[in-house]
Design an enzyme around this catalytic site. Structure first.
Site, PDB file in Angstrom:
ATOM      1  CG  HIS C 152     -16.439 -26.049  14.133  1.00 20.22           C
ATOM      2  ND1 HIS C 152     -15.283 -25.398  14.492  1.00 20.22           N
ATOM      3  CD2 HIS C 152     -17.248 -26.009  15.217  1.00 20.22           C
ATOM      4  CE1 HIS C 152     -15.403 -24.981  15.750  1.00 20.22           C
ATOM      5  NE2 HIS C 152     -16.573 -25.355  16.215  1.00 20.22           N
ATOM      6  CB  CYS C 168     -18.651 -26.710  18.187  1.00 20.29           C
ATOM      7  SG  CYS C 168     -20.138 -25.792  17.812  1.00 20.29           S
TER       8      CYS C 168
END
Lengths: 344, 345, 197
Positions: C152, C168
């Site tokens: 992301h 992440c």
């Protein structure tokens, strides 16, 4: 009185004689001299390993390891047939080299540290990057080893393959079912009987095993290599000229491929304007002399056996039964790691 | 006659001894390790000043990739990286000084080539840094492949292999270019910085150093393409295989350590590892160090004091340095590069 | 205009914070997630973390993503020994495994629903945050397999090159948007960790 005057003369004569002998290049060029006298390179090869060294019914040897020996012979004599092949089993290969029975060992042997530091040998380079891989049925629809989680893998007891397998699956958090068998033969049979989904061994072996399966084409070998088995020619320590000769013969094969110099067009190469090519084939510079060879040593090699790519394709690649993709053995400019220092 | 023969015998005996000494000591030196140990330090020929590779500061402290390799050899032998003594050498004298035993090892951004091995009686045991010719250009040109350089004005140093390689590359790929030649490297940079040419070509490691000299370094980038081979390697004398093995396997131990995840920070943990490959590296299994004439923990000493290959790279020329050269070819073979070491076993 | 927008995001963030447990405030707050902060568009990444084409050998097909966590780089394989390399920020303690996943979903300016595992570790985080410039997921998200993890963007470009996120892989907004346009759903993502001893 008489004695005293003569003695120093004799002493001096002796010193000069020995120094002359010691200083001549003969002292560190024993192997090449012996090879020249004999008129052939004694080359240790495998007893029969498809693609690497095998003998047909008429006694003719073929294979990648075999062609490395022929390349050395071509560099020295301009004739790839001036090789005496000495088939050796695993237990005698290194002693045969140590004892001088052979001049070079080109027998799918892995370059490891202990073989250099405790057996008195030196590996001259890597002729074939091998390593452990996976064979499985095409229908499984798997194209990377990372999709093997949960599959049953056949391997042999007490081998490094077994350890590497556990390591690889462990590191990637993939569940592993192992079926351990005692021989490669049994492993293959278990795989054929679908007792396991996957066969693991060194990639070059897997391609050979695949040919023994009922329908070879319905099985694939994955591109991943999970261990290091660098195979290369080995020589005795202590003879620098010979070490350099074998080393630069291998490198000239690789450099020739990189420069696009091949057997079919070798006679045009000396007229090239590319300085790298001119140096390789001897139309510029004096690179063979210091090895005890002719100026055009590398041209002789390529004319006789081809460049590295030609040797690869003919013996283990697309033009062979094995059909092993180049993979790691492609040139560094083509996605592999084969790399040779330049001739200059 | 008898006396002459007697004299000849004695003469021969003496001569054999003298000659043997001459062979082993004068001409065919096979005792580098022994002499190094007796001396208590490794004499290491380095560049007088090359950012990232070997550079002395005001106080005479050396840093750099080549310098750290010498420290690694010193660590393997003495368990002490400070036992490396640096001898700055010119390009013209470096090989002679090695041949004359003024240094035990040359670690001085030297390209491994055939003539240097066979004509100078030297060995380049293994490639420490894969260098080669590349291109620098302004980011604003938005080019990411050398094949897009057709029609460029190229700044290059005159009369160098760099200029020859440039010509070869463009000819091979059916591209044209205008050559802007300059005598000194500094003039090449100045010309490029003032916008006289579209791109500058030199060895990639040089380009990263030259970029720092530009008025706005960050506006310029170095392409990923490498169009020539400049494998940089340490150098030793021939006829001393034992010493060559030490130098060769020191480098291989550093590369293998990175591949196995052994670093200067987790080396104590590594000593407790049960993985056979790690155990052989750190000496908890086998006698690999002893076989080199060193101790069991030879590789531990290297990694503890100097670090693994990746640590040395990052610190001196990579992410943690000013140069910030991407690993590229010098990344491990299983992580995108071509660095590969035979296994310790 | 920007002030107004910023205020809205701050309000949302404050709302999220209010929802989080009181205990959370006592904990030292990791500097990775700062809901509500607006990314500084002018932030100049260190050259090491800037998007660039690099030499990269791979037997993976062009279009495959390889995340080298220890290096803090994400490679998009281009073939011919090249890859597009982006600088990333990676998980501090999460995502310790390595292996193969695929991109199962893509979203622009994604909403943020911190998963329960993350809430348990950082109870002060909001339970929900709508997509936008102050959202820690940044401009784009690519969801990885059936995991709670994704590739992301970020509102904290200064954390690229560090290990602070919850597992992440974060890229600066420009880079994540660039990557997003290059890879479809179904793209293979290979995650590589440093080997274990």
């Amino acid at each position: 009185m008489f004695d005293c005057t003569r003695r120093p003369f004799a002493l001096l004569a002796g010193i000069l004689l020995v120094l002359f002998v010691a200083d001549s290049p003969e002292v560190h060029a024993q192997t090449l001299n012996a090879v020249r006298e004999r008129g052939a390179v004694n080359c240790g090869v495998g007893l029969g390993l498809l693609g690497f060294s095998s003998q047909d019914d008429s006694g003719h040897w073929t294979g990648l390891d075999v062609d490395i020996c022929r390349a050395v012979a071509a560099a020295i004599f301009g004739d790839p047939d001036k090789v005496t092949f000495v088939p050796l089993d695993v237990s005698t290969r290194f002693t045969a080299l140590q004892s001088g029975k052979i001049d070079v060992l080109s027998r799918n042997s892995t370059w490891t540290m202990s073989r250099e530091t405790s057996l008195g040998l030196m590996f001259t380079g890597i002729a074939y990057y091998d390593g452990q891989g996976f064979l499985l049925r095409r229908e499984a629809g798997i194209d990377t080893a990372l999709q093997l989680g949960g599959k049953t893998v056949c391997t042999q007891t007490g081998t490094t393959s077994e350890l590497n397998l556990a390591d690889y699956f462990g590191a990637h958090a993939m569940p592993l079912n192992v079926l351990t068998l005692s021989t490669a033969e049994e492993s293959r049979r278990a795989y054929e009987e679908r007792k396991c989904d996957v066969l693991t061994s060194d990639v070059s072996q897997l391609y050979a095993e695949r040919l023994k399966l009922a329908v070879p084409d319905s099985h694939i070998i994955l591109p991943e290599i999970i261990s290091k088995e660098p195979l290369g020619p080995a020589v005795r320590q202590g003879d620098d000229q010979w070490f350099n000769l074998v080393k630069w013969t291998l490198y000239s094969l690789i450099n020739a491929e990189e420069l696009g110099v091949k057997s079919a067009t070798i006679d045009d190469a000396p007229r090239s304007t590319n300085p790298d090519i001119r140096r390789l084939v001897g139309s510029e510079g004096e690179f063979g002399q210091q090895l005890g060879l002719e100026k055009d040593w590398a041209a002789r090699v390529v004319r006789s056996v081809g460049n590295y790519g030609e040797i690869y394709e003919r013996n283990v690649g697309t033009q062979s039964y094995l059909s092993i993709p180049r993979g790691l053995n492609a040139l560094w400019t083509q996605g592999g790691i084969q790399y040779a220092p330049p001739v200059r | 006659m008898r006396t002459f023969r007697g004299g000849l015998t004695i003469g021969l005996a003496v001569a054999v001894l003298v000659a043997a000494a001459a062979i082993t000591y004068e001409r065919y030196d096979t005792k580098t390790l022994k002499r190094t140990m007796r001396r208590g330090e490794v004499l290491c020929g380095v560049n007088k000043g090359l950012p990232g590779f070997s550079n002395p500061d005001d106080k005479g402290n050396w840093t750099g990739f080549d310098v750290d390799f010498c420290r690694a050899v010193a660590s393997a032998i003495f368990d002490d990286p400070s036992k490396a003594k640096f001898v700055p050498l010119d390009a013209s004298e470096r090989f002679k000084e090695l041949q004359n035993r003024k240094v035990d090892i040359l670690s001085r951004n030297s390209t491994w080539s055939m003539s240097r091995e066979v004509n100078y009686d030297l060995y380049f045991p293994a490639v420490a840094y894969y260098d080669g010719q590349g291109f620098m250009l302004p980011r604003a040109r938005k080019i990411d492949s050398a094949l897009d350089l057709n029609g460029s004005k190229v700044c290059v140093q005159a009369d160098t292999t760099t200029a020859l390689n440039l010509a070869d590359y463009f000819r091979t790929n059916n591209m044209t270019y205008t050559e802007m030649k300059f005598g000194k490297p500094d003039d090449v940079v100045k010309a490029y910085d003032s916008g006289q040419c579209d791109t500058l070509t030199s060895d990639a490691s040089q380009l990263y150093a030259l970029r720092l000299k530009l008025s706005k370094p960050n506006d310029h980038m170095i392409l990923a393409d490498i169009i020539s081979k400049e494998p940089l390697a340490p150098v030793v004398r021939q006829r001393d295989d034992d010493w060559m093995m030490i130098v060769k396997w020191t480098l291989y131990a550093m590369i293998n350590a990175e591949e196995l995840g052994v670093t200067s920070k987790n080396i104590d943990e590594a000593l407790k590892s049960k993985k056979p490959e790690v155990m052989r590296l750190v000496g908890t299994e086998g006698s690999y160090g002893e076989d080199l004439g060193l101790t069991k923990d030879w590789a531990v000493r290297i990694i503890k004091h100097v670090g693994n290959y990746g640590e040395v790279y990052d610190r001196n020329v990579g992410a943690d340095s000013k140069l910030k050269i991407p690993r590229g070819m010098n990344q491990l073979w299983n992580a995108g590069g071509v660095q590969y070491a035979p296994p310790i076993r | 205009m920007t002030n107004f927008r910023q205020m809205i995001w701050m309000l949302i963030a404050a709302f999220g914070l209010a929802l989080s447990s009181v205990q959370g405030h006592a904990q030292s707050r990791p500097d990775a997630d700062e809901p509500g902060l607006i990314a500084d568009d002018g932030y100049q990444l260190d050259p090491e973390w800037q998007k660039q084409v690099v030499y990269y050998r791979s037997n993976e097909a062009p279009g495959t993503i390889i995340v080298a966590t220890a290096e803090r780089h994400l490679y998009l394989v281009q073939g011919n020994g090249r890859a597009l390399r982006y600088g990333i920020g990676v998980g501090r303690e999460g995502f310790q495994w390595q292996g193969l996943v695929t991109i199962t979903r893509k979203a622009e300016w994604p909403d943020w629903v911190p998963p329960p595992e993350m809430i348990a570790r950082q109870p002060y985080l909001p339970r929900f945050m709508a997509g936008g410039p102050g959202n820690p997921l940044g401009a784009r998200a690519m969801y990885l397999g059936t995991t709670v993890y994704r590739i992301h963007g970020t509102n904290r470009p200064d954390t690229i090159g560090t290990a602070v996120s919850s597992g992440c892989f974060r890229l600066v907004n420009n880079d994540v948007a660039d990557l997003y346009n290059r890879v479809p759903v179904g793209t293979k993502v290979i995650i590589r960790q440093k080997p274990e001893l």
